[in-house]
Design a protein around this motif. Structure first.
Motif, PDB file in Angstrom:
ATOM      1  N   GLU A 145       0.793  -2.481   5.561  1.00 54.48           N
ATOM      2  CA  GLU A 145       0.815  -3.496   5.168  1.00 54.48           C
ATOM      3  C   GLU A 145       0.666  -2.063   3.423  1.00 54.48           C
ATOM      4  OE1 GLU A 145       0.221  -7.514   2.356  1.00 54.48           O
ATOM      5  OE2 GLU A 145       2.018  -7.405   3.421  1.00 54.48           O
ATOM      6  N   THR A 146      -1.325  -2.250   3.873  1.00 56.68           N
ATOM      7  CA  THR A 146      -2.224  -1.851   3.126  1.00 56.68           C
ATOM      8  C   THR A 146      -1.947  -0.503   3.336  1.00 56.68           C
ATOM      9  OG1 THR A 146      -4.206  -3.937   3.215  1.00 56.68           O
ATOM     10  CG2 THR A 146      -4.266  -0.616   2.931  1.00 56.68           C
ATOM     11  N   TRP A 147      -1.273   0.537   4.173  1.00 57.04           N
ATOM     12  CA  TRP A 147      -0.691   1.830   4.186  1.00 57.04           C
ATOM     13  C   TRP A 147       0.415   2.507   3.708  1.00 57.04           C
ATOM     14  CZ3 TRP A 147       2.276   4.462   8.210  1.00 57.04           C
ATOM     15  CH2 TRP A 147       1.851   5.421   7.701  1.00 57.04           C
ATOM     16  N   HIS A 148       0.913   1.458   3.163  1.00 59.12           N
ATOM     17  CA  HIS A 148       2.577   1.263   2.438  1.00 59.12           C
ATOM     18  C   HIS A 148       2.240   0.957   1.251  1.00 59.12           C
ATOM     19  CE1 HIS A 148       3.894   2.073   6.568  1.00 59.12           C
ATOM     20  NE2 HIS A 148       5.519   2.460   6.259  1.00 59.12           N
ATOM     21  N   ILE A 149       1.931  -0.161   1.158  1.00 59.77           N
ATOM     22  CA  ILE A 149       2.070  -0.442   0.022  1.00 59.77           C
ATOM     23  C   ILE A 149       1.049  -0.610  -1.381  1.00 59.77           C
ATOM     24  CG2 ILE A 149       4.296  -1.771  -0.150  1.00 59.77           C
ATOM     25  CD1 ILE A 149       2.482  -4.684  -0.191  1.00 59.77           C
ATOM     26  N   GLN A 150      -0.696  -0.032   0.045  1.00 60.36           N
ATOM     27  CA  GLN A 150      -1.807  -0.290  -1.303  1.00 60.36           C
ATOM     28  C   GLN A 150      -1.856  -1.583  -1.600  1.00 60.36           C
ATOM     29  OE1 GLN A 150      -2.882   3.358  -0.077  1.00 60.36           O
ATOM     30  NE2 GLN A 150      -0.960   3.344   0.365  1.00 60.36           N
ATOM     31  N   ASP A 151      -1.556  -3.045  -1.068  1.00 58.40           N
ATOM     32  CA  ASP A 151      -2.106  -3.802  -1.898  1.00 58.40           C
ATOM     33  C   ASP A 151      -2.941  -4.705  -1.490  1.00 58.40           C
ATOM     34  OD1 ASP A 151      -1.317  -4.994   0.959  1.00 58.40           O
ATOM     35  OD2 ASP A 151      -0.652  -6.453   0.266  1.00 58.40           O
ATOM     36  N   GLU A 152      -4.164  -5.813  -1.625  1.00 60.18           N
ATOM     37  CA  GLU A 152      -5.080  -6.333  -1.206  1.00 60.18           C
ATOM     38  C   GLU A 152      -5.257  -6.902   0.117  1.00 60.18           C
ATOM     39  OE1 GLU A 152      -7.447  -7.670  -4.842  1.00 60.18           O
ATOM     40  OE2 GLU A 152      -7.546  -5.646  -5.837  1.00 60.18           O
ATOM     41  N   SER A 153      -5.111  -6.197   1.174  1.00 59.08           N
ATOM     42  CA  SER A 153      -5.261  -7.192   2.447  1.00 59.08           C
ATOM     43  C   SER A 153      -5.943  -7.444   2.685  1.00 59.08           C
ATOM     44  CB  SER A 153      -3.917  -6.285   3.345  1.00 59.08           C
ATOM     45  OG  SER A 153      -5.011  -5.307   3.757  1.00 59.08           O
TER      46      SER A 153
END
Length: 77
Positions: free
Chosen positions: A43-51
């Motif tokens: 998820e971090t790799w694709h949408i750059q959220d704060e996982s």
């Protein structure tokens, strides 16, 4: 006032579940943890959220769940 989002609570409860599963069935606990971490990294790799926030809440649930389990179940024996 900082009210936690429903996803924060969900990640925390997932951690509590893994803490219990560590004693009941360690293999499933490891599998769930590994899949959760892979999902969060993807998820971090694709949408750059704060996982890291999700992982932190999950680990807090694991730690607090393990402490409660030890106090309630293991110590009285």
């Amino acid at each position: 006032m900082n009210i936690p989002k429903i996803t924060d609570v969900g990640h925390f409860l997932g951690g509590v579940l893994v803490a219990y599963l560590t004693y009941a069935n360690p293999l499933i606990a490891v599998l769930i943890t590994a899949l959760f971490c892979l999902y969060e990294l993807d998820e971090t790799w694709h949408i750059q959220d704060e996982s890291f926030v999700d992982i932190r809440n999950f680990l807090l649930g694991v730690i607090l769940g393990a402490i409660v389990y030890i106090i309630v179940v293991l110590i009285p024996k």
